[in-house]
Write a protein that holds these residues in place. Structure first.
Motif: not given
Lengths: 689, 244
Positions: B51-54, B104, B106-108, B137-138, B140
């Motif tokens: 999430t959020g990353m390139v 990149a 999104g955040g979700m 996070y989970q 990942q």
């Protein structure tokens, strides 16, 4: 103007002309002003979101529960954590954050918070997301305003927040871990000091070579080409590009060569007779390179452009254009003569082997690299100017250069860069005024902030820039001011040093470049802290002399160092005596003589109940498992006590081992140990090969 | 005096506005010189990122004409759901008809549907849909556990760095992307086979138990990861983010 005055005075007359009317008007005004506060409250932005949340919830099957949760705390919500300095009202609008049943809701601000290892009640919101916790409007909470500096942290950098408290690498924060690693690996901290909250400083992990003797190793032409564009020589080079002009590169190369002093024995001229001999077989050189597992540490770019190999040592794609053959010979013979600190082991290569490898590596050239480099003999002015430039660019921050002192604090300290006040930052036109954007831009293209700036251009992929930005963003005021008790420290670095003659041998062979012992060293190869409890003496001594392959699937293997019998024995004695676990006595179980019934029972367990053959091979004819080491000769390699304790709890013997803990009972563990101890290696010649 | 103030004010105003103007997008500055009839993905689709990353690989698309030959100088614009960003967001195709952009997400956590557009000769726009997956996070964490413990057996793909054990297994496990099989298993069943091994579901003992090695949180993370990457998608694996 006149008419306006008239209208006004007539209005005044109407309202206040008569005492009764005046009383009425004043009370009305009074009432209105009294109503302002509740009206403001009623029409506030957050109430609007709360009403929308209730509307969203109303139609759902779990409406009653969700409504009850909501109404338990009406109005403005607040998470107040004095020890962390957190006052967060975000949950006022983000009403569904804690509702697991809202997993299907995609509209913000009502989404459920994704699963993370912390709870909102423990940590609040701004610890991770930044922004203004106490604010009650969307604008003030999320964006930076005149009064508040802290906008919401973009999701791509969110792992930086973990790094405020967690100093050790976490499984869940690969980006942060990478960024921290790169700070050392790209040598950022040679120039920028970064102090950590515990008072220590981040140390560089690259090993820039000393330039005091560079003329022994390379030509001035190569130095010039390298200075102009390090990545043209090796795509993986971490040395940044200083964008030097041709005359500046000419003068720096002139100074470095003129300044270089020779080291006795760091060059080995080819023997006079050897010149007339047949050139060594190139395929033999390639196979010796392969057998010596040079590729475990060194990479080479293949025809397809892929860089294949390890990154412990420098890339060797064009090494023949870089180093002088006589230097390479001496280096291969014993690298420690030229560089006593090198990570490269001292292979005890024979002279013919040295010749083979020198010829093999010497052929790795690139004619384009130096084709256009034509340098006249250096003048004293050029050398003097070169010295000036070397001082100005801070070359000695990274490289040892005789006669030039390492500058202190050559670049700004970055200890609290994550909280640098925006007023102290000069942003470029068009840039978002926020610290992450500033840091990322500085890393991506430092000279875009001014062509006279000294910071050079690094070759970094976008993900690496993000990772570095993340690592720097974790260096906040909060990270530094948090009570140490609330942080999760990293393990202090170990400077364990093995003693005596064996210790010297281990330094000469650079065991720590691959193995860890007592917390020091690399994780490329197995941890040897308890090796003495694990293996049997004869096996170890033979293995050191001639390492066989334990795991056929690995491309990185233990190289053969051509150790003498004495050296192999010295190392074996030391490992057997010193590297023992306190958990058990390695001789507490016999290495043979187990009852056949027990062995048979172990075999059954191996193949059926525990299905070990899915990862291991004991019988090369039927088993194929390729994950763990081959066990065909495990009975002459490992001690029975080690096997038994390993089976009971692999992670206790080697933290992070991937073999699952089977919660094995004693009887099964004993039977399996008995079976495995009978695997003495029908093909003993395998070790000899 | 008044005039002095006025000039000062004007100067400061221009200064402020100069500081605030944004760079015009590169696309608006460049006019397309070519027009294609089709847009195809060259590489970079179906990646699994965070999430959020390139994303690790850039997204590369190619513009072709009716005959299928590459068209250079065609304008391609990328767009996606809120949170997804592109660098560059648009541009002209190069001499091989391709345009590459760093994406990149999104955040979700979830699946992101991205769109590349180019205008054809007929002024019609041609669209290409690309899907990428963002791990939270989970997931990942699950991904990393998979890499460490499971992929050797469950992923048939071999690399020199990690030789697959898949071919060596008498009973073949399923790659975690195989939704057709894994979507039919409930969370409870997955937890059971991961914790207690194959025999827990009357399957082969070649599937080892991880209940004494991995924590409950770690097993949940693995399941969250398996659910998110499954193909076809697991119906309850959460959100699909597409442009409104």
């Amino acid at each position: 103007m006149q008419s306006l005055k008239n209208t006004f005075s007539s209005l005044w007359q109407t309202l206040f002309g008569h005492p009764v009317r005046a009383f009425g008007a004043v009370s009305l005004l009074f009432l209105i002003s009294l109503a302002i506060a509740p009206a403001k409250n009623y029409f506030s932005e957050w109430r609007h979101y709360q009403n929308r949340y209730l509307a969203l919830v109303r139609g759902r099957g779990d409406a009653v529960t969700l409504q009850r949760h909501f109404h338990e705390h009406d109005g403005i919500q607040q998470i107040w954590l004095p020890t962390l300095g957190v006052v967060d009202r975000c949950t006022t609008c983000h009403a569904g954050l804690k509702e697991a049943s809202l997993a299907d809701v995609g509209t913000q601000p009502f989404r459920q918070h994704p699963v993370i290892p912390h709870t909102l009640d423990q940590f609040g919101c701004v610890m991770c997301h930044r922004g203004q916790g106490p604010a009650t409007t969307v604008e003030e909470a999320h964006r930076s305003t005149a009064a508040w500096e802290q906008p919401i942290l973009p999701a791509r950098y969110v792992q930086s927040s973990c790094g405020q408290c967690h100093r050790a690498p976490l499984t869940g924060t690969p980006q942060l871990n990478l960024g921290r690693n790169l700070l050392g690996r790209y040598g950022c901290v040679h120039c920028h000091t970064i102090k950590l909250p515990d008072g220590s400083a981040i140390k560089p992990t690259d090993v820039p070579p000393s330039l005091s003797h560079v003329a022994d190793k390379s030509t001035r032409e190569w130095v010039y080409a390298w200075l102009k564009d390090p990545q043209a020589y090796a795509v993986t080079a971490t040395m940044p590009n200083f964008k030097l002009s041709d005359p500046d590169a000419r003068d720096i190369s002139a100074f470095l060569i003129a300044n270089s002093t020779p080291i006795a024995g760091d060059t080995a001229p080819v023997a006079p007779g050897a010149k007339n001999q047949k050139p060594p077989d190139p395929t033999a050189g390639a196979s010796l390179y392969g057998e010596s597992f040079c590729a475990s540490c060194h990479a080479v770019q293949n025809a397809a452009g892929n860089v294949v190999g390890g990154d412990v040592g420098p890339e060797l794609t064009r090494v023949g254009s870089k180093v002088k053959p006589e230097w390479l010979r001496a280096w291969l013979r014993n690298p420690r003569v030229y560089d006593s600190q090198t990570l490269m082991p001292h292979y005890r290569l024979t002279d013919p082997q040295v010749s083979l490898l020198t010829a093999f590596l010497g052929n790795k050239t690139d004619s384009d690299l130096l084709a256009n480099v034509h340098l006249d003999a250096a003048t004293p002015e050029q050398v003097a100017h070169g010295k000036l430039l070397v001082t100005e660019y801070g070359c000695a921050s990274c490289h040892e250069i005789s006669g030039i002192k390492k500058p202190d604090n050559f670049a700004p300290e970055l200890t609290r860069i994550g909280s640098k006040p925006l007023t102290q930052i000069i942003f470029l036109p068009g840039m978002t005024h926020a610290i992450p954007d500033y840091i990322a831009a500085k890393i991506r293209e430092p000279r875009s902030f001014g062509s006279a700036l000294k910071m050079p251009q690094f070759s970094l992929a976008p993900a690496q820039v993000d990772a570095l930005t993340t690592a720097l963003l974790s260096l906040t005021d909060r990270a530094h001011d948090l009570p140490l008790a609330l942080t999760v420290p990293s393990k202090p670095p170990s400077n364990y040093q093995p003693a005596g003659k064996a210790g010297q041998l281990m330094a000469d062979l650079t065991c720590f470049s691959c193995h860890a012992i007592n917390g020091r060293g690399s994780d490329m190869a197995p941890d040897l802290t308890w090796e003495g409890s694990s293996v049997q003496r004869p096996w170890l001594q033979a293995f050191l002399k001639n390492p066989g392959t334990l795991r056929p699937a690995l491309i990185r293997r233990m190289p053969r160092f051509n150790l003498s019998d004495d050296d192999a024995k010295e190392l074996t004695d030391y490992i057997m005596a010193v590297y023992q676990t306190p958990a058990f006595d390695r001789d507490s179980m016999p290495s043979s003589g187990y009852p056949p019934a027990q062995v048979e029972q172990g075999k059954q367990l191996f193949y059926s109940k525990y299905a070990c053959q899915s990862c291991h091979i004991v019988d090369t004819k039927v088993d194929k498992g390729y994950v763990g080491p081959t066990l065909t000769q495990v009975g002459s390699r490992l001690t029975a006590a080690w096997i038994y304790h390993w089976l009971k709890d692999p992670q206790a013997m080697r933290p992070g081992a991937i073999e699952p803990n089977r919660n094995m009972n004693d009887e099964d563990a004993r039977a399996l140990t008995a079976f495995l101890m009978t695997q003495k290696g029908s093909n003993k010649q395998e070790a000899k090969k | 005096m008044k005039r002095l103030w006025r000039t000062l004010f004007a100067v400061s105003l221009t200064l402020v506005s100069a500081g605030c103007t944004r760079k015009p997008g590169p696309a608006s500055a460049r006019k397309p010189t070519g027009f294609g009839a089709a847009l195809v993905e060259s590489s970079g689709g179906k990646q699994i990122g965070a999430t959020g990353m390139v994303l690790a690989q850039p997204l590369v698309v190619q513009v072709n004409d009716e005959q299928g030959t590459a068209v250079s100088g065609a304008l391609v614009e990328f767009s996606g759901p809120a949170g997804a960003s592109f660098d560059p967001p648009s541009g002209l195709t190069d001499s091989s008809g391709q345009l590459s952009t760093n994406v990149a997400l999104g955040g979700m956590a979830g699946r992101y549907q991205l769109i590349a557009r180019t205008s054809a000769k007929t002024q019609k726009t041609v669209e290409l849909k690309i899907e990428e997956i963002a791990l939270g996070y989970q997931q990942q964490l699950g991904y990393q556990l998979d890499n460490k413990y499971c992929a050797r057996c469950h992923n048939p793909e071999s690399s020199p760095e990690r030789v697959s054990n898949y071919d060596n297994l008498e009973v073949k496990p399923h790659p975690f992307t195989e939704g057709d099989t894994l979507n039919k298993m409930s969370d409870a069943e997955l937890t059971s086979i991961i914790s207690h091994g194959g025999p827990a579901l009357n399957k082969s003992a070649l599937m080892p138990p991880y209940g004494y090695t991995l924590s409950k949180t770690e097993i949940e993370a693995l399941i969250a990861y398996i659910r998110l990457i499954s193909d076809p998608p697991y119906h309850a694996s959460g959100m699909v983010y597409a442009q409104k």
